[in-house]
Design a protein around this motif. Structure first.
Motif, PDB file in Angstrom:
ATOM      1  N   PHE A   1     -28.868 -39.399 -27.630  1.00  0.00           N
ATOM      2  CA  PHE A   1     -28.793 -38.235 -26.753  1.00  0.00           C
ATOM      3  C   PHE A   1     -27.971 -38.516 -25.503  1.00  0.00           C
ATOM      4  CE2 PHE A   1     -32.814 -37.299 -29.068  1.00  0.00           C
ATOM      5  CZ  PHE A   1     -32.461 -36.060 -29.575  1.00  0.00           C
TER       6      PHE A   1
ATOM      7  N   LEU B   1     -33.685 -32.726 -30.650  1.00  0.00           N
ATOM      8  CA  LEU B   1     -32.417 -32.520 -31.341  1.00  0.00           C
ATOM      9  C   LEU B   1     -32.204 -31.033 -31.623  1.00  0.00           C
ATOM     10  CD1 LEU B   1     -29.890 -33.616 -32.798  1.00  0.00           C
ATOM     11  CD2 LEU B   1     -31.303 -33.842 -34.864  1.00  0.00           C
TER      12      LEU B   1
ATOM     13  N   VAL C   1     -31.149 -29.344 -28.354  1.00  0.00           N
ATOM     14  CA  VAL C   1     -29.772 -29.716 -28.021  1.00  0.00           C
ATOM     15  C   VAL C   1     -28.792 -29.020 -28.953  1.00  0.00           C
ATOM     16  CG1 VAL C   1     -28.134 -31.644 -28.031  1.00  0.00           C
ATOM     17  CG2 VAL C   1     -30.376 -31.926 -26.960  1.00  0.00           C
TER      18      VAL C   1
END
Length: 298
Positions: free
Chosen positions: A156, A284, A287
């Protein structure tokens, strides 16, 4: 059931399937088998000419839709076209991918392997999911890889590999992301009885995917290919089983039954411990929504 093969694919009459990357390799054999069992199949491909040639070889009710997963504009255009022409979709098979590419970015500035393998499919699925949700027995099948275990983590702090780049680790990240996407999508679908998310991997199969591998790897595969690589038609079996076997459950992962899951007939397999990290799955997902601008209806 032992040695599940194409002959075990149930009748697909009346079903509509969208298969990405279906003009060659695993995607071609997946789409071909579905068409031969009666499904209407859309080959969602970057190269339309090659897609049309593949459709002609397959026969049956097979059409072509242009789709470049490395461009969110193309993803949106393809999804809009499919949603307009197909009010229902029974199967979405996220098969297309790139592997071990040099350091490159997509048209939207994403690292190429993550952008194509994960973010493109994430957006494509989100934009089409409304066409699957009302359909009983509908499935989203996403193709991962044994590569999700190799130097794989979700970085990340540097998703774009701007500080340093490893084509192997970047591929591993993208294939790990495919699995995490499947598991989180299934969690979100769990309250709906109509649609499930499933994953599959082809083992070590003879496809064009390795064309970007380092020269020594390509040379080794050329020499040892017949000994270590299984045909693409065998590599497509886990995807076909995940897409069509009535006994499939949401969140399952299918791969070959041979040693190291390198080759063989499809069965339920287990992915890496890292792939089951719920907090990372959810981060995830968040994002991915931010990067693609696509919000899911679940």
């Amino acid at each position: 059931m032992t040695q599940w093969t194409e002959q075990d694919v149930p009748d697909q009459q009346g079903r509509m399937a969208v298969v990405t990357g279906a003009n060659t390799g695993l995607g071609y054999d997946t789409a071909r088998a579905l068409a031969e069992h009666g499904a209407s199949v859309v080959l969602a491909v970057r190269d339309v000419a090659k897609g049309r040639a593949a459709a002609e070889r397959m026969g049956g009710d097979v059409t072509v839709q242009e789709l470049d997963l490395s461009s969110l504009a193309s993803v949106r255009e393809a999804a809009s076209a499919l949603a307009t022409t197909h009010p229902r979709i029974d199967l979405q098979i996220n098969n297309a991918g790139v592997m071990y590419t040099p350091k490159e970015t997509t048209r939207d500035g994403f690292e190429r392997q993550l952008g194509t393998n994960h973010l493109g499919h994430f957006a494509f699925t989100g934009l089409l999911l409304d066409r699957l949700l009302p359909v009983p027995g509908s499935r989203v099948v996403t193709v991962s890889s044994v590569g999700h275990r190799i130097r794989a983590a979700i970085h990340f702090d540097d998703l774009g590999w701007e500080r340093s780049y490893s084509r192997v680790a970047a591929y591993g990240q993208s294939k790990l992301a495919n699995l995490m996407f499947t598991y989180e999508l299934q969690r979100r679908l769990a309250t709906r009885a109509t649609t499930v998310a499933v994953a599959a991997h082809p083992g070590v199969s003879d496809t064009e995917l390795g064309r970007n591998s380092p020269a020594p790897v390509r040379t080794l595969l050329e020499r040892l290919g017949p000994l270590v690589l299984q045909p693409a038609a065998m590599g497509a079996l886990p995807t076909l089983r995940a897409a069509t076997d009535p006994a499939v459950l949401g969140g399952q992962y299918y791969g070959p039954d041979g040693r190291g899951e390198a080759r063989g007939y499809p069965k339920v397999v287990t992915s890496s411990p890292a792939s089951y990290d719920l907090a990372v799955q959810q981060r995830l997902w968040s994002v991915s929504e931010d990067l693609t601008g696509v919000a899911f209806p679940v």
